[in-house]
Design a protein around this motif. Structure first.
Motif, short mmCIF file in Angstrom:
data_model
loop_
_atom_site.label_atom_id
_atom_site.label_comp_id
_atom_site.label_asym_id
_atom_site.label_seq_id
_atom_site.Cartn_x
_atom_site.Cartn_y
_atom_site.Cartn_z
N ALA A 1 0.82 -1.21 0.00
CA ALA A 1 0.00 0.00 0.00
C ALA A 1 0.86 1.26 0.00
N ASP A 2 2.17 1.09 0.08
CA ASP A 2 3.08 2.23 0.11
C ASP A 2 3.06 2.96 -1.23
N THR A 3 2.94 4.28 -1.18
CA THR A 3 2.92 5.08 -2.41
C THR A 3 4.22 4.94 -3.19
N ALA A 4 5.34 4.88 -2.48
CA ALA A 4 6.63 4.75 -3.14
C ALA A 4 6.73 3.46 -3.94
N PHE A 5 6.07 2.40 -3.44
CA PHE A 5 6.09 1.12 -4.14
C PHE A 5 5.44 1.25 -5.51
N TRP A 6 4.25 1.82 -5.57
CA TRP A 6 3.52 1.93 -6.83
C TRP A 6 4.14 2.98 -7.75
N THR A 7 4.73 4.00 -7.15
CA THR A 7 5.46 4.98 -7.97
C THR A 7 6.62 4.31 -8.68
N THR A 8 7.31 3.42 -7.97
CA THR A 8 8.44 2.70 -8.57
C THR A 8 7.96 1.74 -9.66
N VAL A 9 6.82 1.07 -9.42
CA VAL A 9 6.27 0.16 -10.44
C VAL A 9 5.95 0.93 -11.72
N VAL A 10 5.30 2.09 -11.57
CA VAL A 10 4.97 2.92 -12.73
C VAL A 10 6.24 3.39 -13.43
N ALA A 11 7.26 3.77 -12.64
CA ALA A 11 8.52 4.22 -13.22
C ALA A 11 9.20 3.11 -14.02
N ILE A 12 9.14 1.88 -13.50
CA ILE A 12 9.74 0.74 -14.21
C ILE A 12 9.03 0.49 -15.53
N LEU A 13 7.70 0.48 -15.49
CA LEU A 13 6.94 0.26 -16.74
C LEU A 13 7.17 1.40 -17.72
N GLY A 14 7.25 2.63 -17.21
CA GLY A 14 7.44 3.78 -18.09
C GLY A 14 8.81 3.82 -18.74
N THR A 15 9.84 3.46 -17.98
CA THR A 15 11.19 3.51 -18.56
C THR A 15 11.49 2.29 -19.42
N THR A 16 10.73 1.19 -19.22
CA THR A 16 10.93 -0.01 -20.04
C THR A 16 10.21 0.11 -21.38
N ILE A 17 9.02 0.70 -21.35
CA ILE A 17 8.23 0.86 -22.57
C ILE A 17 8.15 2.37 -22.86
N SER A 18 9.25 2.94 -23.29
CA SER A 18 9.33 4.38 -23.52
C SER A 18 8.70 4.74 -24.87
N PRO A 19 8.02 5.88 -24.95
CA PRO A 19 7.35 6.28 -26.21
C PRO A 19 8.28 6.41 -27.40
N TYR A 20 9.51 6.90 -27.15
CA TYR A 20 10.40 7.11 -28.29
C TYR A 20 10.78 5.81 -28.99
N LEU A 21 10.67 4.68 -28.27
CA LEU A 21 11.02 3.40 -28.87
C LEU A 21 10.14 3.08 -30.07
N PHE A 22 8.84 3.42 -29.98
CA PHE A 22 7.92 3.10 -31.07
C PHE A 22 8.36 3.82 -32.35
N PHE A 23 8.57 5.12 -32.21
CA PHE A 23 8.92 5.94 -33.37
C PHE A 23 10.32 5.61 -33.88
N TRP A 24 11.26 5.38 -32.95
CA TRP A 24 12.63 5.09 -33.35
C TRP A 24 12.70 3.77 -34.11
N GLN A 25 12.05 2.74 -33.59
CA GLN A 25 12.11 1.43 -34.23
C GLN A 25 11.57 1.49 -35.66
N ALA A 26 10.40 2.10 -35.83
CA ALA A 26 9.80 2.18 -37.17
C ALA A 26 10.67 3.01 -38.12
N SER A 27 11.15 4.15 -37.64
CA SER A 27 11.97 5.02 -38.49
C SER A 27 13.29 4.37 -38.87
N GLN A 28 13.90 3.65 -37.93
CA GLN A 28 15.17 3.01 -38.24
C GLN A 28 14.99 1.86 -39.22
N GLU A 29 13.87 1.17 -39.14
CA GLU A 29 13.59 0.13 -40.13
C GLU A 29 13.49 0.74 -41.54
#
Length: 229
Positions: A193-221
């Protein structure tokens, strides 16, 4: 028969005993390695320092999602011959592209700032000195490489740099890891229930699936297809 042998020698991938490594590796390896960026490393390190292996279960979701998104983005670039932005402009209402690009710009600005800051801090830990100066120098170096270096040469450098990820393998070989705790944290989800725990979970998901990856992958292909055409 001799002609077939000569033809096989010309192929950099098939029919040779020493294939050209850089021709075998595709754009996906660069994008995948780029996902392990300095901001990601800082996030994962903080997560481990705070919660140990308790958040390891997020890999069960983050890695498949990241791989699927990279695959979809790559197929968009290869199939259409255009990046994601061009496809958005072509197949969707006109207002969608400016909104997506604006959100991407904001996310990329924050992500790049975090990356440069983490790189500056890392150099400061190694050799000391002015961290702010290192940040500026890294920013200038990255910008100059992208602006002045030819695409083929830059991609070649990036591909070789991906081998630095083997440092993780070397670390695992020399560091004592409690594999029982690791397996438990990976297969048995832990919640808090700790706020820091869920903040870290969101941070992990956000840094693993970063928005620039979508555009970079398609453009580099697309760029890779044009370069090899």
């Amino acid at each position: 028969m001799a002609k077939k042998i000569r033809d096989s020698e010309k192929d950099p991938v098939v029919g040779t005993s020493k294939p050209k490594l850089l021709s075998v590796l595709g754009p996906g390896i660069i994008t995948g390695a780029a996902d392990d960026d300095p901001s990601g490393i800082a996030t994962y390190s903080q997560a481990g320092a705070q919660f140990g292996f308790a958040i390891t279960w997020t890999m069960l979701f983050s890695y498949p999602l990241m791989a699927a998104i990279q695959e979809i983005s790559a197929r968009i670039g290869r199939t259409t011959g255009h990046g994601i932005a061009t496809n958005l402009r072509t197949y969707y209402p006109p207002w969608i592209l400016p909104v997506i690009v604006a959100l991407l710009f904001i996310a990329n600005t924050i992500n790049i700032g975090a990356d440069l800051g983490a790189m500056g801090d890392a150099v400061g830990l190694l050799i000391g000195g002015n961290v702010a100066l290192y940040v500026v120098l890294f920013a200038l170096l990255s910008a100059c490489l992208q602006i002045f270096l030819q695409y083929a040469r830059y991609v070649s450098i990036l591909k070789w740099l991906t081998f630095s990820l083997f440092a993780y393998f070397g670390t695992v070989m020399v560091v004592k890891i409690p594999y029982g705790e690791l397996a438990y944290g990976f297969f048995v989800p832990t919640f808090s229930a700790d706020t820091a725990f869920w903040t870290t979970v969101v941070a992990i998901l956000g840094t693993t699936i970063s928005p620039y990856l979508f555009f970079w992958q398609a453009s580099q292909e697309v760029e890779d297809e044009r370069e090899s055409a």
